[in-house]
Design a protein around this motif. Structure first.
Motif, PDB file in Angstrom:
ATOM      1  N   GLU A 223      20.096   7.811  -8.804  1.00  0.00           N
ATOM      2  CA  GLU A 223      20.380   7.028  -9.362  1.00  0.00           C
ATOM      3  C   GLU A 223      19.489   5.507  -9.983  1.00  0.00           C
ATOM      4  N   ILE A 224      19.928   5.511 -11.308  1.00  0.00           N
ATOM      5  CA  ILE A 224      19.143   4.468 -12.618  1.00  0.00           C
ATOM      6  C   ILE A 224      19.938   3.149 -12.600  1.00  0.00           C
ATOM      7  N   VAL A 225      18.605   2.153 -12.413  1.00  0.00           N
ATOM      8  CA  VAL A 225      18.727   0.996 -12.413  1.00  0.00           C
ATOM      9  C   VAL A 225      18.622   0.040 -13.812  1.00  0.00           C
ATOM     10  N   ALA A 226      17.718   1.159 -14.427  1.00  0.00           N
ATOM     11  CA  ALA A 226      17.109   0.951 -15.614  1.00  0.00           C
ATOM     12  C   ALA A 226      16.274   1.990 -16.244  1.00  0.00           C
ATOM     13  N   LYS A 227      16.310   1.874 -17.348  1.00  0.00           N
ATOM     14  CA  LYS A 227      15.903   2.883 -18.418  1.00  0.00           C
ATOM     15  C   LYS A 227      14.805   2.108 -18.780  1.00  0.00           C
ATOM     16  N   ILE A 228      13.238   2.112 -19.598  1.00  0.00           N
ATOM     17  CA  ILE A 228      13.015   0.961 -20.470  1.00  0.00           C
ATOM     18  C   ILE A 228      12.184   2.442 -21.204  1.00  0.00           C
ATOM     19  N   GLN A 229      11.706   1.690 -22.246  1.00  0.00           N
ATOM     20  CA  GLN A 229      10.877   3.063 -23.593  1.00  0.00           C
ATOM     21  C   GLN A 229       9.546   2.691 -23.797  1.00  0.00           C
ATOM     22  N   ILE A 230       8.658   3.772 -23.695  1.00  0.00           N
ATOM     23  CA  ILE A 230       7.203   2.725 -22.956  1.00  0.00           C
ATOM     24  C   ILE A 230       6.302   4.176 -24.772  1.00  0.00           C
ATOM     25  N   GLU A 231       5.428   3.330 -25.124  1.00  0.00           N
ATOM     26  CA  GLU A 231       4.814   4.022 -25.924  1.00  0.00           C
ATOM     27  C   GLU A 231       2.899   3.673 -25.942  1.00  0.00           C
ATOM     28  N   ASN A 232       2.311   4.708 -25.747  1.00  0.00           N
ATOM     29  CA  ASN A 232       1.001   3.943 -25.324  1.00  0.00           C
ATOM     30  C   ASN A 232       1.283   2.913 -24.019  1.00  0.00           C
ATOM     31  N   LYS A 233       1.684   3.708 -22.855  1.00  0.00           N
ATOM     32  CA  LYS A 233       1.573   2.156 -21.963  1.00  0.00           C
ATOM     33  C   LYS A 233       1.455   3.444 -20.470  1.00  0.00           C
ATOM     34  N   SER A 234       1.108   3.094 -19.576  1.00  0.00           N
ATOM     35  CA  SER A 234       1.190   3.499 -18.298  1.00  0.00           C
ATOM     36  C   SER A 234       2.539   2.737 -17.361  1.00  0.00           C
ATOM     37  N   MET A 235       2.801   3.711 -16.298  1.00  0.00           N
ATOM     38  CA  MET A 235       3.683   2.828 -15.552  1.00  0.00           C
ATOM     39  C   MET A 235       3.633   3.428 -14.220  1.00  0.00           C
ATOM     40  N   ALA A 236       3.685   2.788 -13.422  1.00  0.00           N
ATOM     41  CA  ALA A 236       3.485   3.165 -11.976  1.00  0.00           C
ATOM     42  C   ALA A 236       4.908   2.457 -11.376  1.00  0.00           C
ATOM     43  N   THR A 237       5.531   3.029 -10.459  1.00  0.00           N
ATOM     44  CA  THR A 237       7.065   2.537  -8.958  1.00  0.00           C
ATOM     45  C   THR A 237       5.754   2.792  -7.448  1.00  0.00           C
ATOM     46  N   SER A 238       5.858   1.884  -7.182  1.00  0.00           N
ATOM     47  CA  SER A 238       6.145   1.983  -5.245  1.00  0.00           C
ATOM     48  C   SER A 238       6.777   1.475  -4.649  1.00  0.00           C
ATOM     49  N   GLY A 239       7.735   2.169  -3.721  1.00  0.00           N
ATOM     50  CA  GLY A 239       9.061   1.144  -2.628  1.00  0.00           C
ATOM     51  C   GLY A 239       8.704   2.182  -1.238  1.00  0.00           C
ATOM     52  N   ASN A 240       9.381   1.816  -0.227  1.00  0.00           N
ATOM     53  CA  ASN A 240       9.129   2.146   0.752  1.00  0.00           C
ATOM     54  C   ASN A 240      10.836   3.208   0.737  1.00  0.00           C
ATOM     55  N   TYR A 241      11.568   3.209  -0.064  1.00  0.00           N
ATOM     56  CA  TYR A 241      13.111   3.747   0.184  1.00  0.00           C
ATOM     57  C   TYR A 241      12.708   5.238  -0.271  1.00  0.00           C
ATOM     58  N   ARG A 242      11.760   6.213   0.156  1.00  0.00           N
ATOM     59  CA  ARG A 242      12.037   7.575   0.947  1.00  0.00           C
ATOM     60  C   ARG A 242      10.500   7.303   1.760  1.00  0.00           C
ATOM     61  N   ASN A 243       9.516   7.185   1.426  1.00  0.00           N
ATOM     62  CA  ASN A 243       8.251   7.126   2.629  1.00  0.00           C
ATOM     63  C   ASN A 243       8.157   6.830   4.043  1.00  0.00           C
ATOM     64  N   PHE A 244       9.214   7.303   4.801  1.00  0.00           N
ATOM     65  CA  PHE A 244       9.235   6.083   6.148  1.00  0.00           C
ATOM     66  C   PHE A 244       9.922   7.057   7.394  1.00  0.00           C
ATOM     67  N   TYR A 245       9.570   6.933   8.662  1.00  0.00           N
ATOM     68  CA  TYR A 245      10.602   7.331   9.087  1.00  0.00           C
ATOM     69  C   TYR A 245      11.965   6.312   9.770  1.00  0.00           C
ATOM     70  N   ILE A 246      12.128   7.066  11.145  1.00  0.00           N
ATOM     71  CA  ILE A 246      12.692   5.923  12.067  1.00  0.00           C
ATOM     72  C   ILE A 246      12.274   6.306  13.313  1.00  0.00           C
ATOM     73  N   GLU A 247      12.301   6.205  14.033  1.00  0.00           N
ATOM     74  CA  GLU A 247      11.938   5.759  15.985  1.00  0.00           C
ATOM     75  C   GLU A 247      12.238   4.371  16.450  1.00  0.00           C
ATOM     76  N   ASP A 248      13.625   5.282  17.580  1.00  0.00           N
ATOM     77  CA  ASP A 248      14.039   3.659  18.060  1.00  0.00           C
ATOM     78  C   ASP A 248      14.905   3.322  17.264  1.00  0.00           C
ATOM     79  N   GLY A 249      15.707   3.832  16.526  1.00  0.00           N
ATOM     80  CA  GLY A 249      16.585   2.882  15.513  1.00  0.00           C
ATOM     81  C   GLY A 249      15.663   1.798  14.834  1.00  0.00           C
ATOM     82  N   LYS A 250      14.827   2.129  15.066  1.00  0.00           N
ATOM     83  CA  LYS A 250      13.508   1.310  13.783  1.00  0.00           C
ATOM     84  C   LYS A 250      12.463   1.431  12.518  1.00  0.00           C
ATOM     85  N   LYS A 251      12.972   1.114  11.518  1.00  0.00           N
ATOM     86  CA  LYS A 251      12.481   2.004   9.820  1.00  0.00           C
ATOM     87  C   LYS A 251      10.828   1.654  10.020  1.00  0.00           C
ATOM     88  N   TYR A 252       9.562   2.700   9.985  1.00  0.00           N
ATOM     89  CA  TYR A 252       8.509   2.342   9.848  1.00  0.00           C
ATOM     90  C   TYR A 252       8.556   3.305   8.248  1.00  0.00           C
TER      91      TYR A 252
END
Length: 333
Positions: A223-252
């Motif tokens: 699902e996309i929340v925004a679209k951007i147009q870039i020319e001669n630029k670099s873009m990076a995104t970081s988030g904790n919503y994909r690389n994680f695990y849950i142990e004893d009911g807690k998210k790490y």
């Protein structure tokens, strides 16, 4: 008469035998260090450079991957003698600069903490307060130096980890290779980080989507929340919503705070950064995820040439957006 006929034959062969190279958009896809990559470029003569790109990525992997036992960084972590090339030394210096500007939120000495929490090549450990305190003793970018081509550690147990800039750095290096091939229109995307120049095959500026942060690590959500147009630029995104695990009911989550030693817990869900190079964009996106929304907004205002787009949860749990003033000009209506 015979001479004239022969003359026209030779002229015809010269004209029709020397076809001009036809530019063509080439599409290359693959996997590197477990991350998918998608690369598009307008090749001046229609040549496919995938083999050279693949070789470059594999060579970079043998410098920076902590999962490769014979990589440069793995040898450094084992305190073995290793010759450092210009690619590694440049990345090290850039990492130190990002660490300094972010007040240590970005730190390549987080390797033992990353491993301990189960986000590195080693088996996850039981992270007690005592264990975390012991690992913090060998964490801190100020405790490692580059001197006369050698990495000098205050403690031999220190381990480096440059994964937080890996995808961005790989993007930059591939973009350099493509430019050496005289390509002026291209897009390089590795693990979600992007370098874009010129226009796509339709003659339009490259359009990139920013994903909605959703707690799932299957990569199914697009699902996309925004679209951007870039020319001669670099873009990076970081988030904790994909690389994680849950142990004893807690998210790490995989983002580790180098100062506390614990995975971060705050309202910032996703940090997207636009910059002139993807290595810096990638590094600061990670730093922002460590700092949280308020400190990230404050830091971003001190970084010339950077634009940011933050998604965070408000006090009621609803997603909100903060973007820098300059970022608005990149949004596609």
């Amino acid at each position: 008469m015979h001479f004239k006929i022969m003359f026209f034959i030779f002229v015809g062969l010269a004209v029709f035998g020397c076809k001009q190279p036809v530019p063509k958009y080439i599409y290359n896809d693959g996997i590197i260090h477990g991350a998918p990559y998608h690369i598009v470029y307008k090749s001046p003569a229609g040549e496919d450079f995938h083999a050279e790109i693949d070789t470059l990525l594999k060579n970079l992997n043998m410098i920076f991957s902590t999962y490769e036992k014979e990589s440069t960084i793995s040898k450094i972590n084992r305190n073995e003698e290793v010759e450092l090339d210009s690619v590694f030394t440049k990345a090290f210096k850039q990492s130190v600069k990002i660490a300094e500007l972010s007040g240590g939120a970005f730190d390549i000495t987080c390797g033992p903490l990353v491993n301990g929490w189960g986000f590195g090549p080693e088996e996850r450990k039981k992270m007690t307060p005592e264990k975390i305190d012991s690992l913090l003793q060998i964490t801190g970018f100020q405790k490692v130096k580059l001197e006369e081509g050698l990495i000098i550690k205050e403690n031999p147990n220190m381990k480096l980890n440059m994964n937080a800039i890996g995808d961005g750095l790989f993007c930059d290096r591939v973009a350099q290779l493509i430019e050496q091939k005289k390509c002026t229109d291209y897009l390089v995307e590795i693990g979600g980080e992007v370098v874009a120049k010129g226009k796509n095959e339709m003659g339009n500026i490259w359009t990139i989507g920013i994903n909605k942060p959703v707690d799932e690590n299957t990569f199914v959500n697009n699902e996309i929340v925004a679209k951007i147009q870039i020319e001669n630029k670099s873009m990076a995104t970081s988030g904790n919503y994909r690389n994680f695990y849950i142990e004893d009911g807690k998210k790490y989550a995989h983002t580790i705070d180098p100062k506390t030693g614990y995975p971060v817990e705050h309202s910032l869900l996703s940090a997207t950064v636009l910059a002139d190079d993807c290595t810096s964009a990638d590094g600061f996106a990670t730093a922002f995820m460590v700092l949280g929304i308020e400190n990230s907004i404050e830091l971003s205002k001190t970084l010339p040439g950077f634009e940011v787009y933050f998604i965070y949860a408000d006090s009621t749990g609803n997603n909100q957006i903060y973007m820098s003033e300059g970022f608005k000009s990149f949004l596609k209506e």
